[in-house]
Scaffold this active site. Sequence first.
Site, PDB file in Angstrom:
ATOM      1  N   THR A  46       0.865  -1.178   0.000  1.00 40.31           N
ATOM      2  CA  THR A  46       0.000   0.000   0.000  1.00 40.31           C
ATOM      3  C   THR A  46       0.901   1.227   0.000  1.00 40.31           C
ATOM      4  OG1 THR A  46      -1.849   1.148   1.056  1.00 40.31           O
ATOM      5  CG2 THR A  46      -0.367  -0.030   2.526  1.00 40.31           C
ATOM      6  N   GLU A  47       0.584   2.192  -0.888  1.00 39.80           N
ATOM      7  CA  GLU A  47       1.568   3.246  -1.159  1.00 39.80           C
ATOM      8  C   GLU A  47       1.789   4.192   0.003  1.00 39.80           C
ATOM      9  OE1 GLU A  47      -1.152   2.590  -3.017  1.00 39.80           O
ATOM     10  OE2 GLU A  47      -2.030   4.411  -3.884  1.00 39.80           O
ATOM     11  N   ASN A  48       0.892   4.159   1.008  1.00 35.67           N
ATOM     12  CA  ASN A  48       1.146   4.980   2.179  1.00 35.67           C
ATOM     13  C   ASN A  48       2.138   4.320   3.138  1.00 35.67           C
ATOM     14  OD1 ASN A  48      -1.159   3.229   2.418  1.00 35.67           O
ATOM     15  ND2 ASN A  48      -1.615   4.149   4.379  1.00 35.67           N
TER      16      ASN A  48
END
Lengths: 212, 231
Positions: A46-48
């Site tokens: 997940t890019e966060n």
Amino acid sequence: MPLNPDQLAARVAQDIEPGSFVNLGIGQPTKVADHLPAEIGVVLHTENGMLGMGPAGVGDEVDPELTNAGKVPVTELPGAAYFHHADSFAMMRGGHLDVCVLGAFQVSASGDLANWDTGAPGSIPAVGGAMDLAIGAKRVYVMMTLFAKDGSPKLVPTCTYPLTGVGCVSRVYTDHAVFEITPDGVRVIDSFDTSVEELRARLEVPLVVDVH
Amino acid sequence: MSKAQIFASPDEAVSVVKDGDIVLVGGFGLAGMPFDLIDALIRHGAGDLTIVSNNAGNGDVGLAALLKAGQVRKVLCSFPRQVDSYVFDDLYRRGEIELEVVPQGNLAERMRAAGAGIGAFYCPTGVGTPLAEGKETRTIDGRDYVLEYPIKGDVALISAHIADTMGNLVYRKTARNFGPVMATAATTTVVQVSSIVDAGQIDPEVVVTPSIYVDRVVQVEPRHYTVQGAR
């Protein structure tokens, strides 16, 4: 019958190799996770800032400091890792993710993607990580309905909406058929309820079909 | 100064912010949002600010409250439009706030470049899209890239989990997000943490942000907030 969103998610999941590192976009692509059994060892990014993301957090598992890119609470699996945003996007841009699955407004015959802005008057543009994902993953899978609510095709000769990325889409999974974007054209690799003749009649994109 | 200054209150910690500053604000949605520093900045009253953050506020708290207070001239962010971004949406539609949309990875990398002394960098993100219009492009080994410039802040306001008395930081889960890169990219980095421990109490092997990037630290009470989409 065309595939429903769950069936489509299951169809996408079939094509994800065991052991892949995968990013699932916000919205419908998130459903793909429900069809990736633990034993195939797919690791979700997940890019966060996380690898090894688990299912949505429920009840006591909800932790405001553990969310996915859609800002929904999630859980961590054994072997998870956290990292900051610059590292997370270096991972994406650097070609380390095997697959990302994104939604789309339109995909062109040459694999251009439009999924961030309709350009409608009064709309507030918001891109998030879509442009980085589109050009970063080794394989970019789009998951969408083949036709918009007004019946117009979303697989088009040229995108009319503002682009997210140029020539970046590998495959388009739709409720009627699956298309591979190749240098030779758009290849139909699976169809569900619609014959190739019907697809040709409803799409303005030339279709290549393998003769078996 | 080799040691971070530890302040008793968020108000003292943010007193460094001046009118017209570029302020980097950590957080991804509400995770990692430095709520207490932002509330202190509202009380402080500095205006004409340019805010660099992933989002443009959620609900009525944090960044949204700062926007509502009328202290912000411009927002650089990747994703302003959300289900609960009504404060920003209203200001934007009334033409009372400027917006520069930056792809999320470029936002992070442009701040990384600022902190790492890089003058500019060629990046493949956004090539051929409206967000690359007017920017210099270059083909390298057959691939097209866009020239992107650093984003440097006057002040960074971030949230971390634990600081030691030197200013070394560790974070918690996905609340880490933009904190480490923003800490490197501002002239003055102000951090709110849930606890401060003696130097030596954080294993040097697990320090995420080394103290050289941290100027001001304040301990705050953990804040409970609801998460959109929680079931």
